[in-house]
Design an enzyme around this catalytic site. Structure first.
Site, mmCIF file in Angstrom:
data_model
loop_
_atom_site.group_PDB
_atom_site.id
_atom_site.type_symbol
_atom_site.label_atom_id
_atom_site.label_comp_id
_atom_site.label_asym_id
_atom_site.label_seq_id
_atom_site.Cartn_x
_atom_site.Cartn_y
_atom_site.Cartn_z
ATOM 1 N N GLU A 208 0.903 -1.028 0.106
ATOM 2 C CA GLU A 208 -0.132 -0.101 -0.159
ATOM 3 C C GLU A 208 0.876 1.156 0.030
ATOM 4 O O GLU A 208 1.900 1.377 0.641
ATOM 5 C CB GLU A 208 -0.666 0.009 1.372
ATOM 6 N N LYS B 118 -10.691 -2.915 8.364
ATOM 7 C CA LYS B 118 -9.324 -2.103 8.861
ATOM 8 C C LYS B 118 -9.346 -1.562 10.110
ATOM 9 O O LYS B 118 -9.997 -0.456 10.201
ATOM 10 C CB LYS B 118 -8.725 -1.532 7.819
#
Length: 215
Positions: A43, A132
């Site tokens: 990411e 998340k």
């Protein structure tokens, strides 16, 4: 809604390297090393320097070997851009139904940030692939465990924020199998050798924790 796409297929470790602040000239070497060490979800947060260039370089270099995408994704326009260049992973700090639904429509992995049961269930309702939990260090093991009790069993929970090799086992014991690795893995300016050492320790801790619980 069910999970839109396989998140970590096969034996792939559920570890996401968060390269916040990385420069484009450093991205390919860092990504190559992380793949070598067993971390193949990458990411690049969009508040990094020239993030679009870094993500495009990473996809061009290793898009066939890793799941590469963006973090701090806040709009459907950013989701569309990421999809157009071959990105697979959409990570957000918040729970935005429009961003989640657009990611799912593109068959991308949607990982919205959640903290409360209301946010978590809203994300599930809109088709999030992974929840998340951020910042995990604030919720703690007991907090995440309590929220997990009201979630569908099939949803993947990812702990992000304050995660390092020293605490992974604690989360694994409550059923968390996915982790986002931020400053405990990478800080702007770190060398490949420095990050390799941290990656190796983290992978060893993860593998040991999962084996201890699953066998």
């Amino acid at each position: 809604m069910s999970v839109s796409v396989p998140v970590w297929p096969g034996s792939q470790r559920a570890l996401v390297a968060i390269l916040r602040g990385i420069q484009p000239q450093d991205i390919t070497g860092m990504v190559e090393m992380l793949i070598e060490e067993g971390i193949s979800s990458i990411e690049v947060p969009l508040n990094s320097p020239d993030p679009f260039q870094s993500i495009e370089l990473a996809i061009r270099h290793a898009g066939d070997k890793a799941q590469i995408g963006a973090g701090t994704v806040l709009s459907v326009e950013e989701v569309d851009w990421l999809h157009d260049i071959g990105g697979q992973l959409v990570v957000s700090p918040n729970t935005d139904p429009e961003v989640i639904r657009r990611s799912v429509a593109h068959k991308m992995v949607s990982m919205p940030g959640v903290f409360t049961p209301s946010e978590a269930l809203l994300a599930v309702k809109n088709g999030a692939s992974v929840l998340k939990f951020f910042p995990a260090s604030v919720l703690g093991v007991s907090g995440i465990s309590a929220v997990r009790a009201v979630l569908p069993k099939e949803i993947t929970v990812c702990a992000v924020g304050g995660v390092s090799d020293s605490v992974i086992a604690d989360y694994v014991r409550i059923g968390v199998r996915a982790f986002g690795l931020g400053t405990g893995l990478y800080r702007p300016g770190d060398s490949v050798a420095t990050v390799r050492e941290r990656a190796r320790r983290t992978v060893e801790a993860y593998d040991h924790a999962v084996r201890s619980v699953d066998h």
